[in-house]
Design a protein around this motif. Structure first.
Motif, short mmCIF file in Angstrom:
data_model
loop_
_atom_site.label_atom_id
_atom_site.label_comp_id
_atom_site.label_asym_id
_atom_site.label_seq_id
_atom_site.Cartn_x
_atom_site.Cartn_y
_atom_site.Cartn_z
N LEU A 1 91.17 49.93 108.93
CA LEU A 1 90.18 49.60 110.10
C LEU A 1 90.03 50.93 110.97
CD1 LEU A 1 91.30 46.25 111.48
CD2 LEU A 1 89.13 46.85 110.42
N ALA B 1 93.88 39.06 114.85
CA ALA B 1 93.53 37.93 113.31
C ALA B 1 94.38 38.79 112.41
CB ALA B 1 92.09 37.92 113.20
N ILE B 2 94.31 39.89 112.09
CA ILE B 2 94.78 40.57 110.83
C ILE B 2 96.14 40.52 110.92
CG2 ILE B 2 94.98 42.86 109.49
CD1 ILE B 2 92.20 43.49 110.36
N CYS C 1 90.11 41.54 116.25
CA CYS C 1 90.24 41.88 114.67
C CYS C 1 91.73 42.32 114.45
CB CYS C 1 89.24 42.94 114.34
SG CYS C 1 87.38 42.63 114.04
N GLY D 1 86.16 43.09 120.60
CA GLY D 1 86.05 42.72 119.11
C GLY D 1 87.08 43.35 118.23
N ALA D 2 87.61 44.65 118.77
CA ALA D 2 88.65 45.41 117.94
C ALA D 2 89.95 44.59 117.97
CB ALA D 2 88.75 46.86 118.46
#
Length: 275
Positions: free
Chosen positions: A43, A72-73, A69, A65-66
């Motif tokens: 990323l 979530a990851i 992510c 958004g970052a």
């Protein structure tokens, strides 16, 4: 007080002893760290390659958004490998043979539930971050309260995902919350005991890193930073493994009343008494 710390060490020791029956299983938390690190490295490379650094600093939408992510990851990868540890621990508790491949296969079977869980965790984490950022003290207080409540509600979420037949997230959360309510004293005490032990393990690593960064130069600084990093990573790996085993053992105790693993020869109800 000293006796409580001693019991924490004993619980941690007996938890890690479970995996001495199959030492290769320590690869699971190691793989988890490597997978999370690799995902974030990818990323980061994408961000720099696409010239998004400035947007992440100045644009709220990109920031959120970052963050989504990232949560979530990290949540999905950590949960996946913790699920593998939980499955293997449960097999060892029953005296069955198991392996890294067996644990990963069990986690893969639960991949849909893990993915849903990761999305929900990322959504909640992002929303709480926005509240904290936009609403000052009220937002910070709200975030702190919800984070604590969420941590308690989801204490048994990984064992429930792997070992329980419930498939909807709503039922899984209810089950996890119910089990925690029944064993909250044992759960909190055992978890704090494990965390305290590995905090002590990590402190020399932190000290070495600080000395390498602020005091030493050249190859000595590099050696201190690397050594400190290795110690901290080892503490993280050990903490993840021990915590997963403890939660699996407490899950078994809460659902069947059976003492297994670190609680095989001790009663979870009295292992951390008040006096």
């Amino acid at each position: 007080m000293a006796s409580k710390y001693r019991r924490g060490f004993d619980i941690t020791r007996d938890s890690l002893r479970v995996f001495t029956r199959e030492p290769s299983l320590i690869l699971l938390p190691v793989l988890s760290l490597l997978a999370v690190g690799s995902a974030f490295a990818v990323l980061t490379a994408i961000v720099f390659q696409q010239g998004l650094v400035e947007s992440l600093v100045t644009n709220d939408l990109y920031q959120y958004g970052a963050l989504f992510c990232a949560i979530a990851i990290s949540s999905s990868v950590a949960t996946f490998f913790n699920a593998a540890v939980v499955h293997c621990a449960a097999q060892l508790f029953d005296g069955n043979p198991t392996s890294v491949r067996d644990g990963l296969a069990a986690a893969w079977r639960a991949r849909r539930q893990i993915a849903v869980w990761a999305v929900v965790a990322a959504t909640l984490g992002t929303v709480l971050y926005i509240l904290d950022e936009k609403f000052g003290v009220v937002g910070s207080l709200t975030r702190a309260v919800f984070n604590l409540a969420w941590a308690l509600l989801t204490f048994f979420i990984v064992p429930v995902i792997v070992l329980d037949e419930r498939r909807s997230l709503r039922r899984q959360l209810r089950r996890s919350g119910s089990l925690f309510r029944d064993t909250w004293g044992e759960s909190v005490s055992a978890t704090l005991g494990v965390s305290f032990v590995f905090l002590l393990v990590a402190l020399p690593g932190v000290a070495l890193g600080a000395v390498g960064f602020f005091v030493l130069d050249g190859i000595l600084a590099t050696g201190a930073l690397v050594s400190g990093g290795v110690i901290i990573v080892a503490a993280i790996v050990g903490s993840q493994t021990a915590s997963a085993i403890v939660r699996t053992a407490l899950y078994r105790y809460a659902t069947t009343g059976e003492g297994v693993g670190p609680f095989e020869n001790r009663d979870p109800d009295t292992v951390f008494p008040e006096s």
